[in-house]
Design a protein around this motif. Structure first.
Motif, PDB file in Angstrom:
ATOM      1  N   PRO A   1       0.834  -1.199   0.000  1.00 13.38           N
ATOM      2  CA  PRO A   1       0.000   0.000   0.000  1.00 13.38           C
ATOM      3  C   PRO A   1       0.871   1.252   0.000  1.00 13.38           C
ATOM      4  O   PRO A   1       1.931   1.284   0.620  1.00 13.38           O
ATOM      5  CB  PRO A   1      -0.814  -0.107   1.292  1.00 13.38           C
ATOM      6  N   SER A   2       0.398   2.253  -0.707  1.00 15.11           N
ATOM      7  CA  SER A   2       1.139   3.507  -0.816  1.00 15.11           C
ATOM      8  C   SER A   2       0.158   4.676  -0.719  1.00 15.11           C
ATOM      9  O   SER A   2      -1.009   4.550  -1.094  1.00 15.11           O
ATOM     10  CB  SER A   2       1.865   3.555  -2.168  1.00 15.11           C
ATOM     11  N   VAL A   3       0.645   5.783  -0.211  1.00 21.02           N
ATOM     12  CA  VAL A   3      -0.163   7.002  -0.113  1.00 21.02           C
ATOM     13  C   VAL A   3       0.548   8.092  -0.889  1.00 21.02           C
ATOM     14  O   VAL A   3       1.734   8.332  -0.694  1.00 21.02           O
ATOM     15  CB  VAL A   3      -0.353   7.428   1.363  1.00 21.02           C
ATOM     16  N   ARG A   4      -0.205   8.744  -1.789  1.00 24.99           N
ATOM     17  CA  ARG A   4       0.356   9.824  -2.588  1.00 24.99           C
ATOM     18  C   ARG A   4      -0.523  11.057  -2.453  1.00 24.99           C
ATOM     19  O   ARG A   4      -1.749  10.937  -2.326  1.00 24.99           O
ATOM     20  CB  ARG A   4       0.428   9.421  -4.061  1.00 24.99           C
TER      21      ARG A   4
ATOM     22  N   ILE B   1      -6.159  18.722  -6.845  1.00 22.68           N
ATOM     23  CA  ILE B   1      -7.258  19.348  -6.106  1.00 22.68           C
ATOM     24  C   ILE B   1      -6.726  20.094  -4.888  1.00 22.68           C
ATOM     25  O   ILE B   1      -6.858  21.288  -4.768  1.00 22.68           O
ATOM     26  CB  ILE B   1      -8.311  18.310  -5.666  1.00 22.68           C
ATOM     27  N   ASN B   2      -6.117  19.332  -3.990  1.00 21.58           N
ATOM     28  CA  ASN B   2      -5.693  19.911  -2.721  1.00 21.58           C
ATOM     29  C   ASN B   2      -4.612  18.994  -2.159  1.00 21.58           C
ATOM     30  O   ASN B   2      -4.809  17.790  -2.051  1.00 21.58           O
ATOM     31  CB  ASN B   2      -6.899  19.976  -1.771  1.00 21.58           C
ATOM     32  N   GLU B   3      -3.491  19.561  -1.782  1.00 20.84           N
ATOM     33  CA  GLU B   3      -2.395  18.737  -1.262  1.00 20.84           C
ATOM     34  C   GLU B   3      -2.729  18.058   0.061  1.00 20.84           C
ATOM     35  O   GLU B   3      -2.031  17.163   0.491  1.00 20.84           O
ATOM     36  CB  GLU B   3      -1.117  19.560  -1.148  1.00 20.84           C
ATOM     37  N   ALA B   4      -3.790  18.478   0.725  1.00 19.39           N
ATOM     38  CA  ALA B   4      -4.182  17.841   1.971  1.00 19.39           C
ATOM     39  C   ALA B   4      -4.872  16.496   1.719  1.00 19.39           C
ATOM     40  O   ALA B   4      -4.944  15.661   2.611  1.00 19.39           O
ATOM     41  CB  ALA B   4      -5.106  18.752   2.768  1.00 19.39           C
TER      42      ALA B   4
END
Length: 120
Positions: free
Chosen positions: A68-71, A76-79
């Motif tokens: 799993p990875s989170v990018r 849209i929005n860096e948050a």
């Protein structure tokens, strides 16, 4: 699950400058998983497994990491974060290396002395 794997059209093929050994494969895989989501585990973790295509007696080695990875979601929005499963597959055949990857960290800058001549 690996028998159901469908690859994208993204593949890189190399003729390595040096012989392929455990440390080189470890370095490439280690660089690829730098964007792994913290506190998670590998879905598939296979290291230099000997394989054979029975019909042709073709022998090769295969290394696979699925994780799993989170990018960040830049458009849209860096948050916001995009949670995906990333993978890297290394296939060693004779003196060739094929790399299939999606959504993993950059691997090309960590071992420039290894990655040899790329061809299509």
């Amino acid at each position: 699950m690996p028998e159901r794997l469908e690859l994208t059209k993204n593949a890189q093929f190399y003729v390595p400058k040096n012989s392929i050994d455990d440390s080189i494969i470890n370095d490439i895989l280690g660089a690829a998983v730098e964007n792994m989501d913290t506190g998670t585990q590998f879905v598939v973790d296979l290291f230099r497994s000997d394989k054979r295509v029975e019909e042709s007696e073709l022998e090769y080695k295969c290394s696979v990491k699925v994780f799993p990875s989170v990018r960040p979601v830049y458009f849209i929005n860096e948050a916001l974060e995009d949670r995906v499963y990333a993978f890297i597959i290394l296939i060693e055949y004779q003196n060739y290396l094929a790399i299939f990857k999606k959504s993993c960290a950059n691997i090309s800058v960590n071992r420039p002395e290894f990655i040899g001549d790329q061809f299509v």
